[in-house]
Design an enzyme around this catalytic site. Structure first.
Site, short mmCIF file in Angstrom:
data_model
loop_
_atom_site.label_atom_id
_atom_site.label_comp_id
_atom_site.label_asym_id
_atom_site.label_seq_id
_atom_site.Cartn_x
_atom_site.Cartn_y
_atom_site.Cartn_z
N GLU A 58 0.80 -1.22 0.00
CA GLU A 58 0.00 0.00 0.00
C GLU A 58 0.84 1.27 0.00
O GLU A 58 0.45 2.28 -0.61
CB GLU A 58 -0.95 -0.01 1.20
CG GLU A 58 -2.07 -1.03 1.13
CD GLU A 58 -1.64 -2.44 1.53
OE1 GLU A 58 -2.45 -3.37 1.39
OE2 GLU A 58 -0.48 -2.59 2.01
N ASP A 117 -15.00 -10.62 8.98
CA ASP A 117 -13.55 -10.38 8.87
C ASP A 117 -12.95 -9.94 10.20
O ASP A 117 -11.74 -10.04 10.40
CB ASP A 117 -13.25 -9.35 7.78
CG ASP A 117 -13.42 -9.92 6.38
OD1 ASP A 117 -13.73 -11.13 6.28
OD2 ASP A 117 -13.25 -9.17 5.41
#
Length: 315
Positions: A58, A117
């Site tokens: 990222e 998640d």
């Protein structure tokens, strides 16, 4: 309302990118190995030569986008909110915010509605983080129509923008013909004199449902959609504070540094009234079905109505 169409705003993001492809040839899209989940893959299928997968890196994603912006491109960068606003915060601050690059940071899977998640992927701090960057515009659209409008508005806007998208399917309700999206301008969805409910993102629809319940109980609630949290629409908030005398804010985000604190800062300076915040109270999320998690944290019409009623009656 039960038959209302539902669509995840991350899907709206992908569709808007595809439409932008034909409108603006300066638009490029970058992802961090999550194109299928973020839906930026829709753009990849249409314009593979303008799509860049930077892999699970990222920081490099952000730096590459900043470089493309210096060349006149309009980069839209995509990943989960936890990985962009969280993991790449320093790079967004220093490579996009500080030089005021024309990059659009588009984060999906925000909030506890990421569901199973779990806490590590449920970013409930992203609005606070992005608000803290000087010059960063922060947008949290409420439904499919608003999400698409926000993406297109961001492409036309000069400067860094953060847009927050959700994983879960949300009701599509901004279907009125006179709907208009403008960065920095809140939308009053319902008038009222007893209390104001200010909501953003997924919570706007819940706020409207809460207002209907309150009306049945004789309480007249104003509902305001604040899709742009920074710069916030001070005028609409001050007017509501003066006319209703109490504000309830609702957000799928921590109560620290989010919509509630932004609204409270405005009222404290211009029109002091009681502001009560609904959101995550200084805690992490946890794994479970999205809708159940939202209800457990009071991010539902029933709790909003109860809190708004108590606030109105306490004035």
């Amino acid at each position: 309302m039960a038959d209302m169409i539902k669509k995840a705003t991350r899907e709206s993001y992908g569709e808007a990118l595809v439409e932008l492809a034909d409108i603006n040839d300066k638009v490029v899209v970058l992802d961090a190995d999550l194109a299928e989940a973020t839906k930026s893959g829709m753009f990849k299928k249409k314009c593979p030569e303008r799509f860049f997968d930077c892999g699970i890196a990222e920081a490099n994603l952000v730096g590459t986008a900043a470089g493309l912006a210096t060349c006149g491109k309009i980069p839209f960068i995509s990943s989960f909110a936890m990985f962009l606003a969280g993991r790449a915060f320093e790079q967004i601050r220093n490579s996009i915010g500080y030089p005021h690059m024309n990059v659009k940071v588009c984060a999906t899977h925000a909030g506890i509605s990421v569901g199973e998640d779990g806490a590590t992927h449920q970013c409930n701090e992203d609005i606070a983080l992005m608000r803290s960057i000087p010059g960063m515009t922060v947008i949290s659209p409420s439904d499919h129509i608003e999400a698409k409008a926000a993406v297109k508005a961001a492409a036309e806007f000069e400067g860094p923008v953060y847009i927050r998208f959700g994983r879960v399917a949300a009701p599509v309700f901004n279907t009125n013909e006179d709907y208009q999206f403008e960065i920095g301008k809140g939308i009053q969805l319902r008038d009222g004199k007893d209390v104001t409910i200010v909501a953003t993102g997924l919570m706007v629809y819940e706020a409207m449902m809460a207002a209907e319940t309150l009306a049945e109980q004789g309480i007249d609630a104003r509902v305001i959609n604040i899709h742009t949290i920074k710069p916030i629409d001070r005028d609409i908030i001050i007017k509501a504070a003066k006319e209703t005398g109490a504000i309830l804010t609702v957000e799928e985000h921590s109560v620290i540094g989010g919509l509630g604190e932004a609204v409270a800062a405005v009222t404290a300076e211009e029109a002091p009234v009681r502001v009560v915040k609904i959101g995550l109270n200084d805690k992490f999320g946890y794994s479970g079905p999205a809708l159940e998690l939202l209800k457990m944290e009071g991010l539902c019409a029933e709790n909003i109505a109860a809190k708004a009623k108590a606030l109105a009656e306490s004035k």
